[in-house]
Design a protein around this motif. Structure first.
Motif, PDB file in Angstrom:
ATOM      1  N   VAL B 167     -40.554  -7.909   3.751  1.00 49.39           N
ATOM      2  CA  VAL B 167     -40.337  -6.468   3.567  1.00 49.39           C
ATOM      3  C   VAL B 167     -41.176  -5.953   2.407  1.00 49.39           C
ATOM      4  N   LEU B 168     -41.154  -6.703   1.285  1.00 45.83           N
ATOM      5  CA  LEU B 168     -41.925  -6.269   0.116  1.00 45.83           C
ATOM      6  C   LEU B 168     -43.424  -6.241   0.425  1.00 45.83           C
ATOM      7  N   ALA B 169     -43.898  -7.287   1.127  1.00 42.84           N
ATOM      8  CA  ALA B 169     -45.332  -7.366   1.414  1.00 42.84           C
ATOM      9  C   ALA B 169     -45.772  -6.226   2.315  1.00 42.84           C
ATOM     10  N   ILE B 170     -44.990  -5.966   3.369  1.00 45.97           N
ATOM     11  CA  ILE B 170     -45.396  -4.922   4.314  1.00 45.97           C
ATOM     12  C   ILE B 170     -45.307  -3.554   3.660  1.00 45.97           C
ATOM     13  N   SER B 171     -44.268  -3.339   2.832  1.00 48.81           N
ATOM     14  CA  SER B 171     -44.168  -2.030   2.197  1.00 48.81           C
ATOM     15  C   SER B 171     -45.305  -1.831   1.203  1.00 48.81           C
ATOM     16  N   SER B 172     -45.824  -2.943   0.635  1.00 46.45           N
ATOM     17  CA  SER B 172     -46.953  -2.769  -0.282  1.00 46.45           C
ATOM     18  C   SER B 172     -48.232  -2.435   0.478  1.00 46.45           C
ATOM     19  N   SER B 197     -50.710   8.465  -4.853  1.00 44.51           N
ATOM     20  CA  SER B 197     -49.871   7.600  -4.034  1.00 44.51           C
ATOM     21  C   SER B 197     -50.026   6.143  -4.436  1.00 44.51           C
ATOM     22  N   SER B 198     -51.287   5.714  -4.668  1.00 46.54           N
ATOM     23  CA  SER B 198     -51.478   4.298  -5.000  1.00 46.54           C
ATOM     24  C   SER B 198     -50.850   3.978  -6.347  1.00 46.54           C
ATOM     25  N   ALA B 199     -51.010   4.886  -7.333  1.00 48.61           N
ATOM     26  CA  ALA B 199     -50.410   4.627  -8.642  1.00 48.61           C
ATOM     27  C   ALA B 199     -48.889   4.582  -8.538  1.00 48.61           C
ATOM     28  N   GLN B 200     -48.330   5.508  -7.786  1.00 45.18           N
ATOM     29  CA  GLN B 200     -46.879   5.600  -7.625  1.00 45.18           C
ATOM     30  C   GLN B 200     -46.334   4.351  -6.953  1.00 45.18           C
ATOM     31  N   LEU B 201     -47.018   3.905  -5.905  1.00 45.98           N
ATOM     32  CA  LEU B 201     -46.508   2.778  -5.135  1.00 45.98           C
ATOM     33  C   LEU B 201     -46.506   1.505  -5.953  1.00 45.98           C
ATOM     34  N   ILE B 202     -47.604   1.288  -6.713  1.00 52.02           N
ATOM     35  CA  ILE B 202     -47.670   0.065  -7.517  1.00 52.02           C
ATOM     36  C   ILE B 202     -46.598   0.077  -8.584  1.00 52.02           C
ATOM     37  N   SER B 203     -46.327   1.259  -9.169  1.00 52.14           N
ATOM     38  CA  SER B 203     -45.322   1.322 -10.229  1.00 52.14           C
ATOM     39  C   SER B 203     -43.931   1.009  -9.696  1.00 52.14           C
ATOM     40  N   LEU B 206     -42.721  -2.847  -8.328  1.00 48.89           N
ATOM     41  CA  LEU B 206     -42.221  -3.854  -9.264  1.00 48.89           C
ATOM     42  C   LEU B 206     -40.717  -3.727  -9.443  1.00 48.89           C
ATOM     43  N   ALA B 207     -40.266  -2.480  -9.674  1.00 43.03           N
ATOM     44  CA  ALA B 207     -38.833  -2.276  -9.869  1.00 43.03           C
ATOM     45  C   ALA B 207     -38.072  -2.664  -8.606  1.00 43.03           C
ATOM     46  N   MET B 208     -38.656  -2.337  -7.451  1.00 35.81           N
ATOM     47  CA  MET B 208     -38.019  -2.690  -6.186  1.00 35.81           C
ATOM     48  C   MET B 208     -37.908  -4.214  -6.058  1.00 35.81           C
ATOM     49  N   GLY B 209     -38.976  -4.898  -6.463  1.00 32.10           N
ATOM     50  CA  GLY B 209     -38.964  -6.360  -6.405  1.00 32.10           C
ATOM     51  C   GLY B 209     -37.876  -6.943  -7.282  1.00 32.10           C
ATOM     52  N   THR B 210     -37.710  -6.401  -8.501  1.00 29.66           N
ATOM     53  CA  THR B 210     -36.665  -6.946  -9.385  1.00 29.66           C
ATOM     54  C   THR B 210     -35.280  -6.672  -8.812  1.00 29.66           C
ATOM     55  N   THR B 267     -41.591   5.759   0.174  1.00 26.78           N
ATOM     56  CA  THR B 267     -41.819   6.527   1.401  1.00 26.78           C
ATOM     57  C   THR B 267     -42.388   7.912   1.105  1.00 26.78           C
ATOM     58  N   ASN B 268     -42.733   8.171  -0.151  1.00 22.47           N
ATOM     59  CA  ASN B 268     -43.344   9.453  -0.542  1.00 22.47           C
ATOM     60  C   ASN B 268     -42.487  10.654  -0.164  1.00 22.47           C
ATOM     61  N   ARG B 269     -41.180  10.527  -0.367  1.00 21.33           N
ATOM     62  CA  ARG B 269     -40.300  11.639  -0.020  1.00 21.33           C
ATOM     63  C   ARG B 269     -39.926  12.400  -1.285  1.00 21.33           C
ATOM     64  N   ALA B 270     -39.493  13.649  -1.111  1.00 16.16           N
ATOM     65  CA  ALA B 270     -39.002  14.418  -2.251  1.00 16.16           C
ATOM     66  C   ALA B 270     -37.823  13.676  -2.864  1.00 16.16           C
TER      67      ALA B 270
END
Lengths: 168, 474
Positions: B167-172, B197-203, B206-210, B267-270
């Motif tokens: 899940v983590l790999a595909i979402s990345s 988007s790329s900056a947001q996703l990478i940030s 990590l938190a999602m992984g933890t 998911t880039n949602r509000a």
């Protein structure tokens, strides 16, 4: 040819073509980065076929998912547009490059093709690359290199902060 | 027929509808289709649900006209002629979809053509692939630990050892569609959207992984099926009648909140929709996309929301279980109600819970999406520095401290039993809160020393006073 060989050859062909795409097809930095992403992605699948699940998914997550995104980010930030290229018509480097490339290819090919034609199934067991197996080995036999690697990474983190921050 | 019903009630392997006879290839195809087709069918419904719910929350009417069926005047039954049947605008997304497919497809002149056409496809792939390890039905039959029954054959698509890492790999990989769309459009706003988007996703990755790692520690497995199975055990290790849904445990609650916030950011949602912020970037990364290609982006967004809600349901909300109750325990430990033996009721509930699993799972996904919509209607968009601050300074430290506390809890439980484990958990949490408060007070002092961001006005009185005009005297 066994199904295993067909799967490997298809994946290997995509991987080789992608890695060729990184340097051969055109001089667009973004496209090269994209080909590298494809190469990393397919490499993950080759690991899967070897039973190394953890390694494969880490390859996709870390290289294709994180590092290449940063690469693309930097390339786009710098807006690397390739200008008009000057072509040298008499360049000794070109035929020399072809020669060396072909030589290395033949060398590797002759070594690999023998083994490849004899192998029909990967010699590893199903449990070989599972997170459990890798974890057990990593935290028992190889715990010393593992800890040294973590220290190395810590040094990297501290170093990057030192370089990036002007005032701490 | 009655034999068949009995088989269902007993959960015999005979009730497999012949599916176990198929080869692995056909079975894999059936699995994939069973995952993708409901998602594809639900996407228009979700779009309708979002529009109606948003309009309700914002005190508007919303699309409620499309799909009104009027019975024609030459209809054979007289009583029905001229009558209208309203469907509350349910056909609106289908009409929208048709419009999007029939609209003129405009391709801007100076774009990177190949990447431009590839980007929507790349955006769609991870959105649908995330569901690959989601279990939407119990592989275990009620009353016993035997693996069997129809769901063990049909779900998940791949029950791999690395389920949650997948899940983590595909979402990345999800960021590529957005980044490439932004880059190839050759438009400054699009590029800005892609970069954001790329900056947001990478940030937020990590938190999602933890957050997920703490749950992996607690459940002791990376498999999604095992994670759901662990949640069916006794709550906190002491209450056997209640299931141990991770959202009910303290560390799981922290993890769930972190995961929920990161999920919205991924998911880039509000309120994290900076890549397509309308008031700054027109439409962000899909500014230059029209017609079908825009529809593909749209569909990918909803599919990603759907499957991320599924991941949340499976990891934190007990997956395909309706209520956090252990029916098997309740049935066997004869809980009498008003002198009546309730064993039969709980047995029935256990079987209902088993057979209704897929519907319950989809229901949980829809609840998750409702939460997405609710947030969109409630919260204003974050500023870019607020977004980065939330990801790096709040969620990541919180996630890592949660991970450490879970590790401590596991060790303490092994050493001193369940009570000792929770005592150690509470002590560690208290110590971390004290440390946090101290650090927070330090940074406040620091901010005061440098003046912070606030600007002091020399003349704080309002510059312009509004004149009240009496409408009757004009």
């Amino acid at each position: 040819m066994t199904p295993n060989q067909i799967v490997f050859l298809v994946l290997a062909f995509i991987a080789v073509m992608a890695s060729a795409g990184v340097v051969v097809f055109g001089a667009n930095a973004v496209r090269s980065a994209l080909f590298l992403v494809l190469n990393f992605f397919v490499l993950g699948f080759i690991y899967f076929t070897l039973g190394a699940q953890l390694l494969g998914i880490t390859q996709i997550m870390v290289y294709a998912g994180a590092i290449m995104v940063l690469f693309l980010f930097v390339i786009m930030m710098l807006q690397l547009h390739h200008g008009p290229q000057l072509k040298k018509y008499q360049d000794a480097k070109r035929p020399l490059a072809w020669l060396i490339g072909l030589g290395i290819f033949c060398l590797v090919f002759t070594q690999v093709i023998q083994k490849l034609s004899m192998t029909s199934q990967s010699p590893v067991t199903d449990e070989y690359g599972t997170p459990k197996a890798v974890g057990l080995v990593l935290y028992s036999t190889y715990s010393w290199p593992f800890e040294v690697t973590s220290v190395l990474l810590l040094i990297g983190v501290v170093g990057s902060i030192l370089l990036a921050k002007r005032r701490i | 027929m009655s034999q068949w019903i009995e088989d269902i009630a007993k959960g015999k392997d005979a009730v497999l509808f012949g599916i176990h006879m198929y080869g692995p290839g056909v079975l894999a195809l059936i699995k994939v289709l069973l995952l993708l087709i409901p998602a594809l069918i639900l996407v228009p419904g979700l779009i309708w649900w979002e529009r109606r719910l948003l309009s309700w929350m914002q005190d508007r009417i919303g699309p409620n006209r499309t799909g009104t069926i009027t019975v024609p005047d030459n209809f054979p039954i007289k009583g029905l002629r001229g009558k209208k049947q309203r469907t509350a605008g349910l056909l609106q997304p289908i009409a929208d979809g048709l419009k999007l497919f029939l609209k003129e497809d405009i391709t801007p002149a100076s774009i990177d053509r190949k990447v431009y056409f590839l980007a929507p496809a790349i955006a769609l792939f991870p959105a649908f692939a995330i569901g690959g390890t989601l279990p939407w039905g119990s592989a275990y039959l009620p009353f016993g630990d035997a693996v069997g029954g129809i769901y063990s054959l049909l779900t998940p698509v791949a029950n791999v050892d690395i389920g949650i890492l997948y899940v983590l790999a595909i979402s990345s990989l999800g960021v590529y569609g957005v980044v490439l769309a932004g880059y190839s459009s050759n438009n400054k706003y699009s590029l800005m959207g892609g970069l954001r988007s790329s900056a947001q996703l990478i940030s937020y990755e990590l938190a999602m992984g933890t957050a997920l790692a703490s749950i992996v520690l607690a459940s002791g497995s990376l498999r999604m099926t095992d994670m759901v199975r662990v949640q069916e055990q006794a709550l906190w290790g002491v209450l056997p009648a209640v299931q141990n849904w991770f959202v009910l445990t303290p560390f799981g609650l922290v993890g769930a909140v972190i995961f929920l916030i990161c999920m919205i950011a991924e998911t880039n949602r509000a309120p994290f929709d900076l890549p397509e912020a309308e008031n700054e970037l027109i439409a962000g990364y899909h500014t230059e996309y029209s017609s079908m290609k825009f529809a593909v982006f749209f569909m990918g967004e909803y599919a990603a929301m759907f499957f991320f809600s599924g991941v949340f349901a499976a990891v934190f909300l007990g997956g395909y279980n309706l209520l956090p109750l252990n029916y098997e325990y309740l049935a066997t430990h004869g809980w009498n109600f008003l002198g009546q033996d309730m064993g039969g009721f709980w047995r029935g509930m256990a079987w209902f819970n088993y057979w209704a699993g897929p519907a319950i799972f989809v229901g949980k996904c829809v609840v998750g999406i409702t939460f997405f919509i609710w947030l969109r209607a409630t919260l204003p968009r974050l500023r870019y520095d607020q977004l980065m601050g939330l990801g790096w300074k709040t969620l990541l430290p919180l996630g890592i401290s949660n991970l450490i506390i879970v590790g401590l809890w596991i060790v303490a439980t092994k050493l001193w039993g369940i009570g000792g484990g929770w005592a150690a958990w509470a002590a560690a949490a208290a110590v971390l809160v004290i440390i946090y408060l101290n650090i927070a007070s330090l940074s406040k002092k620091d901010e005061m020393a440098f003046g912070g961001r606030s600007v002091e006005m020399k003349d704080p009185s309002p510059r312009r006073t509004v004149k009240m005009v009496d409408p009757n005297k004009v």
